[in-house]
Design a protein around this motif. Structure first.
Motif, PDB file in Angstrom:
ATOM      1  N   THR A  20      18.507  20.651 -10.920  1.00 32.11           N
ATOM      2  CA  THR A  20      17.338  19.873 -10.519  1.00 32.11           C
ATOM      3  C   THR A  20      16.649  20.609  -9.386  1.00 32.11           C
ATOM      4  O   THR A  20      17.312  21.090  -8.459  1.00 32.11           O
ATOM      5  CB  THR A  20      17.727  18.456 -10.061  1.00 32.11           C
ATOM      6  OG1 THR A  20      18.336  17.748 -11.148  1.00 32.11           O
ATOM      7  CG2 THR A  20      16.504  17.681  -9.594  1.00 32.11           C
ATOM      8  N   VAL A  21      15.330  20.701  -9.449  1.00 36.13           N
ATOM      9  CA  VAL A  21      14.547  21.368  -8.414  1.00 36.13           C
ATOM     10  C   VAL A  21      13.687  20.340  -7.692  1.00 36.13           C
ATOM     11  O   VAL A  21      13.047  19.492  -8.322  1.00 36.13           O
ATOM     12  CB  VAL A  21      13.654  22.475  -9.020  1.00 36.13           C
ATOM     13  CG1 VAL A  21      12.623  22.974  -8.012  1.00 36.13           C
ATOM     14  CG2 VAL A  21      14.514  23.636  -9.521  1.00 36.13           C
ATOM     15  N   GLY A  25      14.169  25.544 -17.418  1.00 35.34           N
ATOM     16  CA  GLY A  25      15.279  24.684 -17.783  1.00 35.34           C
ATOM     17  C   GLY A  25      15.626  23.582 -16.819  1.00 35.34           C
ATOM     18  O   GLY A  25      16.352  22.649 -17.177  1.00 35.34           O
ATOM     19  N   ALA A  26      15.147  23.628 -15.574  1.00 38.06           N
ATOM     20  CA  ALA A  26      15.529  22.619 -14.583  1.00 38.06           C
ATOM     21  C   ALA A  26      14.767  21.316 -14.783  1.00 38.06           C
ATOM     22  O   ALA A  26      13.667  21.283 -15.350  1.00 38.06           O
ATOM     23  CB  ALA A  26      15.269  23.137 -13.176  1.00 38.06           C
ATOM     24  N   ARG A  27      15.355  20.257 -14.316  1.00 38.46           N
ATOM     25  CA  ARG A  27      14.611  19.013 -14.102  1.00 38.46           C
ATOM     26  C   ARG A  27      13.789  19.228 -12.839  1.00 38.46           C
ATOM     27  O   ARG A  27      14.323  19.509 -11.775  1.00 38.46           O
ATOM     28  CB  ARG A  27      15.570  17.838 -13.923  1.00 38.46           C
ATOM     29  CG  ARG A  27      14.897  16.526 -13.540  1.00 38.46           C
ATOM     30  CD  ARG A  27      15.930  15.443 -13.267  1.00 38.46           C
ATOM     31  NE  ARG A  27      16.780  15.221 -14.435  1.00 38.46           N
ATOM     32  CZ  ARG A  27      18.025  15.658 -14.547  1.00 38.46           C
ATOM     33  NH1 ARG A  27      18.589  16.349 -13.544  1.00 38.46           N
ATOM     34  NH2 ARG A  27      18.736  15.428 -15.636  1.00 38.46           N
ATOM     35  N   LEU A  28      12.484  19.089 -12.933  1.00 35.12           N
ATOM     36  CA  LEU A  28      11.615  19.368 -11.790  1.00 35.12           C
ATOM     37  C   LEU A  28      11.057  18.074 -11.224  1.00 35.12           C
ATOM     38  O   LEU A  28      10.319  17.342 -11.892  1.00 35.12           O
ATOM     39  CB  LEU A  28      10.458  20.282 -12.205  1.00 35.12           C
ATOM     40  CG  LEU A  28       9.396  20.549 -11.127  1.00 35.12           C
ATOM     41  CD1 LEU A  28      10.012  21.223  -9.911  1.00 35.12           C
ATOM     42  CD2 LEU A  28       8.250  21.379 -11.695  1.00 35.12           C
ATOM     43  N   ILE A  29      11.434  17.787  -9.974  1.00 38.54           N
ATOM     44  CA  ILE A  29      10.859  16.684  -9.208  1.00 38.54           C
ATOM     45  C   ILE A  29       9.837  17.326  -8.288  1.00 38.54           C
ATOM     46  O   ILE A  29      10.186  17.965  -7.291  1.00 38.54           O
ATOM     47  CB  ILE A  29      11.948  15.939  -8.422  1.00 38.54           C
ATOM     48  CG1 ILE A  29      13.022  15.398  -9.376  1.00 38.54           C
ATOM     49  CG2 ILE A  29      11.335  14.803  -7.600  1.00 38.54           C
ATOM     50  CD1 ILE A  29      14.252  14.873  -8.664  1.00 38.54           C
ATOM     51  N   SER A  30       8.584  17.165  -8.606  1.00 39.46           N
ATOM     52  CA  SER A  30       7.550  17.975  -7.952  1.00 39.46           C
ATOM     53  C   SER A  30       7.183  17.501  -6.556  1.00 39.46           C
ATOM     54  O   SER A  30       6.523  18.228  -5.815  1.00 39.46           O
ATOM     55  CB  SER A  30       6.291  18.021  -8.827  1.00 39.46           C
ATOM     56  OG  SER A  30       5.738  16.725  -8.954  1.00 39.46           O
ATOM     57  N   ALA A  49       6.699  11.218 -12.593  1.00 35.65           N
ATOM     58  CA  ALA A  49       7.992  11.340 -13.269  1.00 35.65           C
ATOM     59  C   ALA A  49       8.406  12.803 -13.310  1.00 35.65           C
ATOM     60  O   ALA A  49       7.554  13.706 -13.413  1.00 35.65           O
ATOM     61  CB  ALA A  49       7.900  10.776 -14.685  1.00 35.65           C
ATOM     62  N   PRO A  50       9.705  13.085 -13.224  1.00 43.11           N
ATOM     63  CA  PRO A  50      10.144  14.487 -13.258  1.00 43.11           C
ATOM     64  C   PRO A  50       9.827  15.146 -14.594  1.00 43.11           C
ATOM     65  O   PRO A  50       9.704  14.471 -15.622  1.00 43.11           O
ATOM     66  CB  PRO A  50      11.659  14.379 -13.034  1.00 43.11           C
ATOM     67  CG  PRO A  50      12.017  12.993 -13.436  1.00 43.11           C
ATOM     68  CD  PRO A  50      10.831  12.142 -13.097  1.00 43.11           C
ATOM     69  N   ILE A  51       9.682  16.437 -14.560  1.00 45.95           N
ATOM     70  CA  ILE A  51       9.490  17.227 -15.780  1.00 45.95           C
ATOM     71  C   ILE A  51      10.859  17.713 -16.226  1.00 45.95           C
ATOM     72  O   ILE A  51      11.508  18.499 -15.534  1.00 45.95           O
ATOM     73  CB  ILE A  51       8.557  18.431 -15.533  1.00 45.95           C
ATOM     74  CG1 ILE A  51       7.190  17.967 -15.038  1.00 45.95           C
ATOM     75  CG2 ILE A  51       8.406  19.267 -16.811  1.00 45.95           C
ATOM     76  CD1 ILE A  51       6.270  19.099 -14.637  1.00 45.95           C
ATOM     77  N   GLU A  52      11.313  17.213 -17.362  1.00 43.20           N
ATOM     78  CA  GLU A  52      12.580  17.672 -17.900  1.00 43.20           C
ATOM     79  C   GLU A  52      12.364  19.021 -18.593  1.00 43.20           C
ATOM     80  O   GLU A  52      11.328  19.261 -19.195  1.00 43.20           O
ATOM     81  CB  GLU A  52      13.140  16.652 -18.894  1.00 43.20           C
ATOM     82  CG  GLU A  52      13.366  15.259 -18.303  1.00 43.20           C
ATOM     83  CD  GLU A  52      14.496  15.225 -17.280  1.00 43.20           C
ATOM     84  OE1 GLU A  52      15.327  16.172 -17.265  1.00 43.20           O
ATOM     85  OE2 GLU A  52      14.556  14.247 -16.501  1.00 43.20           O
TER      86      GLU A  52
END
Length: 453
Positions: free
Chosen positions: A82-83, A34-39, A44-47
């Motif tokens: 957000t992660v 479920g998190a927005r992932l900024i890797s 681009a982040p994974i929503e």
């Protein structure tokens, strides 16, 4: 980065985090969804992301619904969060300033204080940090080298360059408690000998000071640091330089230095510097921007934030200092020069990591540096990459820096999106090291306690 105030507010870990922490006690797999992932890799982040942790590593990363829940695993709902990967600080001076008293003396350096600092780093989501040449060598010479191999609960990893090299032991940082810590090298023979001493300690990166402190101390000479660079490279080691002047920066680039622990500080970089820089595309910079003047409102908010890990006496001191500050304060010329230079070298393609020069703003200084980098012209996404993937690459920490399969599960859960406002990096909900949530509540209680009488 030096003394500053910091801002944000930190929330307690929710039920999902509690479940995750409890699950890790049995080493069961965890599926976060479920998190927005900024890797951390710049994409681009994974929503509405999903990532699986098994043991202490990420094993799968994707979108919610793509990763099945393994048998016996726990599902952790991070909807609305957000992660980001845990941060990495490429430049600090740990074990000197007691955060509870804001004091440092020649006798300060000890294991307990170094561990205290590493725990402060962990509290603010920093997974690893490099001690840059000022480990006290006379009290317990092997302490820094022992710490390299320790996994300390609720603490960042400790790395060290060992004893840094200046022209003389008195030609490093001018604070009285630091005098005599560097090793000296006045000629090529001594320079090569210092490299061999560090090689025998298993050091991979060497710190040199090329700075005469406004002509008050002798400066490491070109032939000497070229011998140090040559000897280091022959032995598979690298050299990072402390500099102040533009001319020293130019010469060090020509002489093969691998990185800079500070940017040019005496003037704006010129086209000749940028041309030389482009000829050495692997050279990196940890900006270590000096203090930025904040508005009174910003400074108050930052003091409120750091009250999480500082005792009431220190918070009072900071508030009193703010109250006595002139009503109108302008940015220092030193900050503005380095700010312009950071933007110019970044635009020229220089490798930019995150370095704080942390001594008194331990842990939280990493978030201040992120905000300052954005203030100076980097985008939030670029600053995050600098503080994660690039800093991991600089320190050769292959298991850190991004959220990706096979990497160590070190990450931060945030309550707000730092891509919208980089100061949201401070809205820390929880911090994970090697797949387990650290006990921030216990750390907060310990780190904010007044010094024992």
């Amino acid at each position: 980065m030096n003394t500053r105030f910091a801002c944000a507010f930190i929330l307690f870990c929710g039920l999902g985090c509690a479940a995750a922490s409890q699950a890790r006690q049995s080493n069961a797999a965890l599926l976060f969804e479920g998190a927005r992932l900024i890797s951390g890799d710049g994409r681009a982040p994974i929503e509405n992301s999903a990532f699986l942790i098994e043991g202490n590593k990420f094993t799968r990363v994707g979108r919610r619904g793509e990763i099945p829940l393994p048998s016996g695993a726990t599902r952790v709902d991070l909807t609305g969060k957000t992660v980001v990967p845990a941060l990495i600080d490429t430049h600090n001076h740990l074990g000197w300033t007691n955060q509870r008293t804001n004091t440092a003396t020649k006798a300060s350096y000890a294991r307990a204080l170094v561990v205290d600092h590493l725990q402060r780093y962990a509290y603010y989501g920093v997974a690893a940090t490099l001690s840059m040449g000022l480990d006290r060598w006379d009290a317990d010479p092997d302490l820094p080298y022992r710490l390299r191999h320790e996994i300390i609960p609720n603490a960042a990893r400790f790395l060290t360059v060992g004893r840094g090299i200046a022209a003389t032991p008195m030609a490093g940082p001018p604070a009285d408690y630091r005098l005599g810590i560097p090793s000296g090298a006045l000629n090529e023979v001594e320079g090569r000998a210092r490299v061999q001493e560090l090689r025998r300690k298993g050091v991979e990166m060497i710190k040199i000071w090329v700075d005469d402190r406004l002509k008050t101390v002798p400066k490491l000479q070109v032939d000497v640091y070229e011998a140090i660079v040559d000897e280091a490279h022959k032995n598979g080691m690298r050299v990072v330089a402390h500099i102040f002047t533009l001319e020293d920066g130019k010469q060090l680039l020509k002489s093969g230095v691998d990185g800079f622990g500070h940017g040019v500080r005496d003037r704006d970089v010129d086209e000749e510097y940028l041309t030389i820089l482009k000829q050495h595309p692997s050279v990196w910079l940890g900006p270590n921007l000096p203090p930025r003047i904040l508005t009174t409102e910003q400074a108050r908010a930052e003091i409120d934030w750091v009250s999480e890990t500082l005792p009431p006496s220190q918070i009072k001191r900071m508030r009193d200092e703010l109250a006595s500050r002139p009503a109108v304060a302008s940015q220092s010329g030193l900050f503005l020069t380095q700010c312009r230079n950071l933007k110019r070298v970044h635009d020229a393609g220089m490798v930019i990591g995150l370095g704080t020069d942390g001594n008194v703003d331990i842990g939280w200084g990493a978030h201040l540096e992120l905000a300052d980098m954005v203030f100076c012209g980097l985008t939030p996404a670029e600053a995050i990459v600098a503080a994660t993937r690039t800093s991991a690459e600089i320190l050769k920490l292959a298991d850190l820096g991004t959220v990706a399969a096979g990497k160590s599960a070190d990450f931060i859960v945030l309550d707000a999106n730092p891509l919208e406002d980089i100061t949201n990096s401070r809205t820390i909900n929880s911090v994970y090291q090697r797949g387990s949530a650290i006990d921030r509540g216990a750390l907060r209680k310990t780190l904010s306690a007044e010094a024992a009488n």
